[in-house]
Design a protein around this motif. Structure first.
Motif, PDB file in Angstrom:
ATOM      1  N   CYS A 115      40.536  30.000  37.010  1.00 45.04           N
ATOM      2  CA  CYS A 115      41.034  29.103  38.049  1.00 45.04           C
ATOM      3  C   CYS A 115      39.919  28.812  39.054  1.00 45.04           C
ATOM      4  O   CYS A 115      39.231  29.729  39.514  1.00 45.04           O
ATOM      5  CB  CYS A 115      42.227  29.748  38.765  1.00 45.04           C
ATOM      6  SG  CYS A 115      42.788  28.831  40.218  1.00 45.04           S
ATOM      7  N   PRO A 116      39.720  27.539  39.426  1.00 43.89           N
ATOM      8  CA  PRO A 116      38.632  27.198  40.358  1.00 43.89           C
ATOM      9  C   PRO A 116      38.827  27.767  41.757  1.00 43.89           C
ATOM     10  O   PRO A 116      37.874  27.830  42.546  1.00 43.89           O
ATOM     11  CB  PRO A 116      38.664  25.656  40.385  1.00 43.89           C
ATOM     12  CG  PRO A 116      40.049  25.294  39.952  1.00 43.89           C
ATOM     13  CD  PRO A 116      40.445  26.339  38.962  1.00 43.89           C
ATOM     14  N   HIS A 117      40.066  28.176  42.074  1.00 46.49           N
ATOM     15  CA  HIS A 117      40.328  28.738  43.399  1.00 46.49           C
ATOM     16  C   HIS A 117      40.321  30.261  43.407  1.00 46.49           C
ATOM     17  O   HIS A 117      40.575  30.871  44.447  1.00 46.49           O
ATOM     18  CB  HIS A 117      41.678  28.240  43.938  1.00 46.49           C
ATOM     19  CG  HIS A 117      41.768  26.751  44.076  1.00 46.49           C
ATOM     20  ND1 HIS A 117      40.752  26.000  44.611  1.00 46.49           N
ATOM     21  CD2 HIS A 117      42.752  25.876  43.734  1.00 46.49           C
ATOM     22  CE1 HIS A 117      41.110  24.719  44.607  1.00 46.49           C
ATOM     23  NE2 HIS A 117      42.312  24.624  44.073  1.00 46.49           N
ATOM     24  N   ALA A 118      40.072  30.871  42.246  1.00 50.65           N
ATOM     25  CA  ALA A 118      40.111  32.332  42.159  1.00 50.65           C
ATOM     26  C   ALA A 118      39.069  32.940  43.093  1.00 50.65           C
ATOM     27  O   ALA A 118      37.900  32.578  43.055  1.00 50.65           O
ATOM     28  CB  ALA A 118      39.860  32.788  40.725  1.00 50.65           C
ATOM     29  N   SER A 119      39.516  33.856  43.933  1.00 49.94           N
ATOM     30  CA  SER A 119      38.584  34.443  44.897  1.00 49.94           C
ATOM     31  C   SER A 119      38.984  35.864  45.268  1.00 49.94           C
ATOM     32  O   SER A 119      38.837  36.279  46.405  1.00 49.94           O
ATOM     33  CB  SER A 119      38.536  33.584  46.171  1.00 49.94           C
ATOM     34  OG  SER A 119      39.830  33.438  46.723  1.00 49.94           O
ATOM     35  N   GLU A 120      39.540  36.601  44.315  1.00 51.57           N
ATOM     36  CA  GLU A 120      39.915  37.987  44.591  1.00 51.57           C
ATOM     37  C   GLU A 120      38.664  38.863  44.484  1.00 51.57           C
ATOM     38  O   GLU A 120      38.417  39.499  43.472  1.00 51.57           O
ATOM     39  CB  GLU A 120      40.989  38.456  43.621  1.00 51.57           C
ATOM     40  CG  GLU A 120      42.343  37.791  43.854  1.00 51.57           C
ATOM     41  CD  GLU A 120      43.425  38.443  43.011  1.00 51.57           C
ATOM     42  OE1 GLU A 120      44.075  39.374  43.521  1.00 51.57           O
ATOM     43  OE2 GLU A 120      43.606  38.015  41.871  1.00 51.57           O
TER      44      GLU A 120
END
Length: 319
Positions: free
Chosen positions: A242-247
Protein backbone atom coordinates in the motif's frame (compact mmCIF):
# COMPACT_ATOMS: atom_id res chain seq x y z
CA UNK A 1 18.98 -29.96 -4.58
CA UNK A 2 16.31 -32.63 -4.98
CA UNK A 3 13.14 -32.92 -2.92
CA UNK A 4 13.47 -34.91 0.34
CA UNK A 5 10.39 -36.91 -0.62
CA UNK A 6 11.07 -37.67 -4.27
CA UNK A 7 13.67 -37.10 -6.97
CA UNK A 8 12.08 -33.93 -8.37
CA UNK A 9 13.90 -30.61 -8.21
CA UNK A 10 13.25 -28.71 -4.97
CA UNK A 11 11.63 -25.27 -5.17
CA UNK A 12 11.87 -24.48 -1.47
CA UNK A 13 14.30 -25.03 1.38
CA UNK A 14 12.87 -24.54 4.88
CA UNK A 15 15.91 -23.89 7.10
CA UNK A 16 13.78 -24.22 10.26
CA UNK A 17 12.95 -27.86 9.40
CA UNK A 18 15.74 -28.79 6.99
CA UNK A 19 13.19 -29.78 4.34
CA UNK A 20 13.84 -29.45 0.60
CA UNK A 21 10.52 -29.77 -1.25
CA UNK A 22 9.49 -29.92 -4.89
CA UNK A 23 6.46 -27.94 -6.07
CA UNK A 24 3.94 -30.74 -5.44
CA UNK A 25 5.23 -31.67 -2.01
CA UNK A 26 5.58 -28.01 -1.04
CA UNK A 27 1.92 -27.33 -1.86
CA UNK A 28 0.95 -30.48 0.01
CA UNK A 29 2.94 -29.27 3.04
CA UNK A 30 1.18 -25.88 3.14
CA UNK A 31 -2.26 -27.47 2.67
CA UNK A 32 -1.53 -29.89 5.51
CA UNK A 33 -0.49 -27.13 7.94
CA UNK A 34 -3.60 -25.05 7.22
CA UNK A 35 -5.93 -28.03 7.62
CA UNK A 36 -4.17 -29.07 10.82
CA UNK A 37 -4.72 -25.58 12.22
CA UNK A 38 -8.42 -25.81 11.34
CA UNK A 39 -8.61 -29.07 13.32
CA UNK A 40 -6.54 -27.79 16.25
CA UNK A 41 -8.76 -24.74 16.65
CA UNK A 42 -11.94 -26.85 16.40
CA UNK A 43 -13.33 -24.64 13.67
CA UNK A 44 -15.73 -27.35 12.45
CA UNK A 45 -17.76 -28.72 15.38
CA UNK A 46 -18.67 -32.38 14.99
CA UNK A 47 -22.36 -31.76 15.60
CA UNK A 48 -22.83 -29.34 12.67
CA UNK A 49 -25.55 -30.49 10.28
CA UNK A 50 -25.53 -30.05 6.47
CA UNK A 51 -29.08 -28.70 6.86
CA UNK A 52 -27.74 -25.84 8.99
CA UNK A 53 -24.29 -25.04 7.51
CA UNK A 54 -21.73 -22.70 8.98
CA UNK A 55 -21.03 -19.42 7.17
CA UNK A 56 -17.34 -18.58 7.05
CA UNK A 57 -16.54 -15.03 5.92
CA UNK A 58 -13.02 -14.59 4.57
CA UNK A 59 -11.46 -11.12 4.70
CA UNK A 60 -10.43 -11.12 1.03
CA UNK A 61 -8.04 -8.25 0.28
CA UNK A 62 -6.59 -9.61 -2.95
CA UNK A 63 -3.13 -9.89 -1.45
CA UNK A 64 -1.19 -13.17 -1.42
CA UNK A 65 -2.29 -14.22 2.07
CA UNK A 66 -6.03 -13.90 1.63
CA UNK A 67 -6.15 -15.45 -1.84
CA UNK A 68 -4.07 -18.44 -0.70
CA UNK A 69 -6.33 -18.85 2.33
CA UNK A 70 -9.46 -18.73 0.16
CA UNK A 71 -7.96 -21.22 -2.30
CA UNK A 72 -7.01 -23.78 0.36
CA UNK A 73 -10.29 -23.48 2.26
CA UNK A 74 -12.25 -23.88 -0.96
CA UNK A 75 -10.30 -27.00 -1.92
CA UNK A 76 -10.80 -28.37 1.59
CA UNK A 77 -14.53 -27.72 1.93
CA UNK A 78 -15.84 -27.54 -1.65
CA UNK A 79 -17.57 -30.90 -1.21
CA UNK A 80 -18.57 -30.31 2.43
CA UNK A 81 -22.19 -29.09 2.68
CA UNK A 82 -21.59 -27.99 6.28
CA UNK A 83 -19.41 -25.01 5.26
CA UNK A 84 -20.33 -22.00 3.09
CA UNK A 85 -17.50 -19.63 2.16
CA UNK A 86 -18.11 -15.91 1.54
CA UNK A 87 -15.44 -13.44 0.43
CA UNK A 88 -15.62 -9.94 1.95
CA UNK A 89 -13.50 -7.22 0.31
CA UNK A 90 -12.99 -3.71 1.71
CA UNK A 91 -12.26 -0.90 -0.78
CA UNK A 92 -10.48 1.87 1.12
CA UNK A 93 -10.28 4.35 -1.75
CA UNK A 94 -6.58 4.30 -2.62
CA UNK A 95 -5.99 5.32 -6.23
CA UNK A 96 -3.85 2.98 -8.31
CA UNK A 97 -3.75 0.32 -5.59
CA UNK A 98 -7.04 -1.02 -4.32
CA UNK A 99 -8.84 -1.18 -7.69
CA UNK A 100 -6.33 -3.77 -8.91
CA UNK A 101 -6.60 -5.87 -5.77
CA UNK A 102 -10.42 -5.76 -5.93
CA UNK A 103 -10.15 -7.03 -9.52
CA UNK A 104 -8.01 -9.91 -8.20
CA UNK A 105 -10.67 -10.69 -5.59
CA UNK A 106 -13.45 -10.71 -8.17
CA UNK A 107 -11.42 -13.01 -10.45
CA UNK A 108 -10.65 -15.42 -7.62
CA UNK A 109 -14.24 -15.51 -6.36
CA UNK A 110 -15.43 -16.27 -9.89
CA UNK A 111 -12.81 -19.01 -10.29
CA UNK A 112 -13.78 -20.61 -6.97
CA UNK A 113 -17.49 -19.94 -7.48
CA UNK A 114 -17.99 -18.47 -4.02
CA UNK A 115 -20.17 -15.57 -2.92
CA UNK A 116 -18.32 -12.26 -2.87
CA UNK A 117 -19.26 -8.93 -1.26
CA UNK A 118 -17.44 -5.61 -1.74
CA UNK A 119 -17.95 -2.66 0.61
CA UNK A 120 -16.16 0.69 0.51
CA UNK A 121 -15.17 3.50 2.83
CA UNK A 122 -16.79 5.91 0.37
CA UNK A 123 -20.22 4.25 0.62
CA UNK A 124 -20.06 3.46 4.33
CA UNK A 125 -18.26 6.49 5.75
CA UNK A 126 -18.32 9.07 2.96
CA UNK A 127 -14.50 9.20 2.88
CA UNK A 128 -11.58 7.71 0.95
CA UNK A 129 -8.15 6.95 2.39
CA UNK A 130 -6.40 9.23 -0.11
CA UNK A 131 -8.36 12.16 1.33
CA UNK A 132 -7.80 11.03 4.91
CA UNK A 133 -4.03 10.97 4.38
CA UNK A 134 -4.12 14.47 2.89
CA UNK A 135 -6.20 15.95 5.75
CA UNK A 136 -4.85 13.89 8.70
CA UNK A 137 -6.56 15.90 11.48
CA UNK A 138 -5.29 13.55 14.20
CA UNK A 139 -1.68 13.68 12.96
CA UNK A 140 -1.50 9.88 12.84
CA UNK A 141 -0.03 7.30 10.47
CA UNK A 142 -2.40 6.33 7.67
CA UNK A 143 -2.49 2.74 8.94
CA UNK A 144 -3.95 3.94 12.26
CA UNK A 145 -7.02 5.39 10.54
CA UNK A 146 -7.35 2.55 8.07
CA UNK A 147 -7.03 -0.15 10.71
CA UNK A 148 -9.92 1.28 12.72
CA UNK A 149 -12.19 1.64 9.68
CA UNK A 150 -11.28 -1.78 8.26
CA UNK A 151 -11.88 -3.60 11.55
CA UNK A 152 -15.25 -1.91 11.90
CA UNK A 153 -16.43 -2.97 8.44
CA UNK A 154 -15.11 -6.52 8.75
CA UNK A 155 -16.88 -6.98 12.08
CA UNK A 156 -20.09 -5.26 11.00
CA UNK A 157 -20.46 -7.08 7.72
CA UNK A 158 -19.47 -10.42 9.20
CA UNK A 159 -22.38 -9.87 11.58
CA UNK A 160 -24.74 -8.77 8.79
CA UNK A 161 -23.78 -11.82 6.74
CA UNK A 162 -24.63 -13.94 9.80
CA UNK A 163 -21.12 -15.34 9.85
CA UNK A 164 -20.23 -18.06 12.31
CA UNK A 165 -16.56 -17.27 11.78
CA UNK A 166 -14.46 -14.44 10.34
CA UNK A 167 -11.21 -15.71 8.83
CA UNK A 168 -8.20 -13.54 8.05
CA UNK A 169 -4.96 -14.30 6.20
CA UNK A 170 -2.46 -13.53 8.96
CA UNK A 171 0.66 -15.64 8.38
CA UNK A 172 3.43 -16.79 10.74
CA UNK A 173 5.49 -13.62 10.22
CA UNK A 174 2.48 -11.38 10.97
CA UNK A 175 1.74 -13.26 14.19
CA UNK A 176 5.36 -13.34 15.36
CA UNK A 177 5.69 -9.59 14.73
CA UNK A 178 2.53 -8.85 16.72
CA UNK A 179 3.63 -11.13 19.55
CA UNK A 180 7.03 -9.47 19.80
CA UNK A 181 5.54 -5.96 19.60
CA UNK A 182 3.07 -6.67 22.40
CA UNK A 183 5.82 -8.14 24.57
CA UNK A 184 8.29 -5.30 23.96
CA UNK A 185 5.54 -2.75 24.67
CA UNK A 186 4.66 -4.56 27.91
CA UNK A 187 1.04 -4.82 26.79
CA UNK A 188 0.05 -7.73 29.04
CA UNK A 189 -3.69 -7.35 28.56
CA UNK A 190 -3.33 -7.38 24.77
CA UNK A 191 -1.29 -10.58 25.00
CA UNK A 192 -4.18 -12.18 26.89
CA UNK A 193 -6.68 -11.01 24.27
CA UNK A 194 -4.65 -12.61 21.48
CA UNK A 195 -5.07 -16.06 23.00
CA UNK A 196 -7.40 -17.47 20.32
CA UNK A 197 -7.72 -20.85 21.98
CA UNK A 198 -9.49 -19.24 24.96
CA UNK A 199 -12.53 -18.84 22.71
CA UNK A 200 -12.99 -22.60 22.78
CA UNK A 201 -14.70 -24.74 20.15
CA UNK A 202 -17.41 -23.00 18.12
CA UNK A 203 -20.03 -25.38 19.47
CA UNK A 204 -19.28 -24.22 23.03
CA UNK A 205 -19.27 -20.47 22.41
CA UNK A 206 -22.02 -18.33 23.85
CA UNK A 207 -24.59 -17.40 21.22
CA UNK A 208 -24.84 -14.01 22.92
CA UNK A 209 -21.16 -13.16 22.28
CA UNK A 210 -20.81 -9.57 21.09
CA UNK A 211 -18.37 -10.33 18.27
CA UNK A 212 -18.13 -12.88 15.49
CA UNK A 213 -15.26 -15.25 16.42
CA UNK A 214 -12.10 -14.94 14.33
CA UNK A 215 -9.62 -17.49 13.06
CA UNK A 216 -6.22 -17.40 11.33
CA UNK A 217 -5.63 -20.73 9.57
CA UNK A 218 -2.42 -19.47 7.88
CA UNK A 219 -0.72 -18.62 11.15
CA UNK A 220 1.68 -21.59 10.92
CA UNK A 221 2.92 -20.73 7.40
CA UNK A 222 5.83 -18.26 6.86
CA UNK A 223 5.17 -15.28 4.60
CA UNK A 224 7.65 -16.31 1.90
CA UNK A 225 6.02 -19.73 1.67
CA UNK A 226 2.60 -18.12 1.23
CA UNK A 227 4.03 -16.02 -1.61
CA UNK A 228 5.61 -19.08 -3.25
CA UNK A 229 2.32 -20.99 -2.98
CA UNK A 230 0.45 -18.14 -4.69
CA UNK A 231 3.06 -18.12 -7.46
CA UNK A 232 3.01 -21.88 -8.02
CA UNK A 233 -0.80 -21.93 -8.10
CA UNK A 234 -0.82 -18.89 -10.42
CA UNK A 235 -3.37 -17.19 -8.18
CA UNK A 236 -4.61 -13.67 -9.06
CA UNK A 237 -2.85 -12.03 -6.13
CA UNK A 238 -2.03 -8.32 -6.14
CA UNK A 239 1.37 -8.32 -4.44
CA UNK A 240 2.10 -4.62 -4.02
CA UNK A 241 2.57 -2.66 -0.81
CA UNK A 242 0.00 0.00 0.00
CA UNK A 243 1.42 3.44 -0.93
CA UNK A 244 0.27 4.83 2.42
CA UNK A 245 1.85 2.07 4.52
CA UNK A 246 3.91 3.69 7.24
CA UNK A 247 4.00 1.37 10.25
CA UNK A 248 7.61 2.19 11.05
CA UNK A 249 7.72 0.24 14.32
CA UNK A 250 6.29 -2.94 12.80
CA UNK A 251 8.80 -2.54 9.96
CA UNK A 252 11.66 -2.47 12.48
CA UNK A 253 10.31 -5.59 14.18
CA UNK A 254 9.97 -7.26 10.78
CA UNK A 255 13.62 -6.59 9.93
CA UNK A 256 14.69 -7.77 13.38
CA UNK A 257 12.85 -11.06 12.91
CA UNK A 258 14.31 -11.52 9.42
CA UNK A 259 17.80 -11.31 10.92
CA UNK A 260 17.00 -13.62 13.84
CA UNK A 261 15.37 -16.20 11.57
CA UNK A 262 18.34 -16.08 9.19
CA UNK A 263 20.84 -16.71 11.98
CA UNK A 264 18.62 -18.90 14.16
CA UNK A 265 16.10 -20.83 12.02
CA UNK A 266 12.89 -21.57 13.88
CA UNK A 267 12.84 -18.29 15.84
CA UNK A 268 9.35 -17.34 14.61
CA UNK A 269 7.91 -20.71 15.61
CA UNK A 270 9.55 -20.46 19.05
CA UNK A 271 8.15 -16.96 19.60
CA UNK A 272 4.63 -18.09 18.76
CA UNK A 273 4.90 -21.24 20.87
CA UNK A 274 6.06 -19.33 23.94
CA UNK A 275 3.61 -16.51 23.30
CA UNK A 276 0.63 -18.87 23.17
CA UNK A 277 1.67 -20.54 26.41
CA UNK A 278 2.13 -17.19 28.14
CA UNK A 279 -1.14 -15.87 26.71
CA UNK A 280 -2.99 -18.92 28.03
CA UNK A 281 -1.87 -18.12 31.57
CA UNK A 282 -2.71 -14.43 31.16
CA UNK A 283 -6.11 -15.21 29.64
CA UNK A 284 -7.14 -16.82 32.94
CA UNK A 285 -5.90 -13.76 34.82
CA UNK A 286 -7.86 -11.32 32.65
CA UNK A 287 -10.94 -13.45 31.92
CA UNK A 288 -12.95 -11.76 34.65
CA UNK A 289 -12.38 -8.36 33.05
CA UNK A 290 -13.54 -9.35 29.55
CA UNK A 291 -16.50 -7.31 28.46
CA UNK A 292 -16.94 -5.65 31.88
CA UNK A 293 -16.99 -2.14 30.42
CA UNK A 294 -18.62 -2.86 27.06
CA UNK A 295 -21.37 -0.49 25.98
CA UNK A 296 -23.08 0.78 22.87
CA UNK A 297 -21.48 3.65 20.98
CA UNK A 298 -23.61 6.78 21.38
CA UNK A 299 -23.29 7.49 17.64
CA UNK A 300 -23.51 4.19 15.74
CA UNK A 301 -24.58 1.67 18.38
CA UNK A 302 -21.57 -0.61 17.88
CA UNK A 303 -20.02 -2.33 20.88
CA UNK A 304 -17.20 -0.32 22.45
CA UNK A 305 -15.51 0.48 25.76
CA UNK A 306 -15.97 4.24 25.14
CA UNK A 307 -18.99 6.52 25.05
CA UNK A 308 -18.16 7.14 21.39
CA UNK A 309 -16.28 4.39 19.53
CA UNK A 310 -12.91 5.11 17.97
CA UNK A 311 -14.32 4.91 14.44
CA UNK A 312 -16.96 7.54 15.11
CA UNK A 313 -14.51 9.86 16.87
CA UNK A 314 -12.14 9.67 13.88
CA UNK A 315 -14.98 10.29 11.43
CA UNK A 316 -16.04 13.30 13.49
CA UNK A 317 -12.52 14.76 13.39
CA UNK A 318 -12.37 14.19 9.63
CA UNK A 319 -15.71 15.91 9.15
Amino acid sequence: MDCNRCEAEAVMHAAYSGAHLCADHFRESVDKRVRRRVRRDDLVPHDISPEDPLTWVIGLSGGKDSVVLAKILHETFAEDPRIELVGLTIHEGIEGYRDKSVDACVELADDLDIRHEVVSYAEEFGIEMDDVVEDDPENMAACAYCGVFRRDLLSRYADELEADLLLTGHNLDDEAQTALMNFLEGDVEQIAKHFDASLGPLSERDEQDEFVPRAKPLRDVPEKEVALYAHLEDLPAHITECPHASEAYRGEIQQLLYGLEENHPGTRHSIISGYEELAGVLADEYSGDDGADLRECGECGSTTTREICRKCSLLESLA
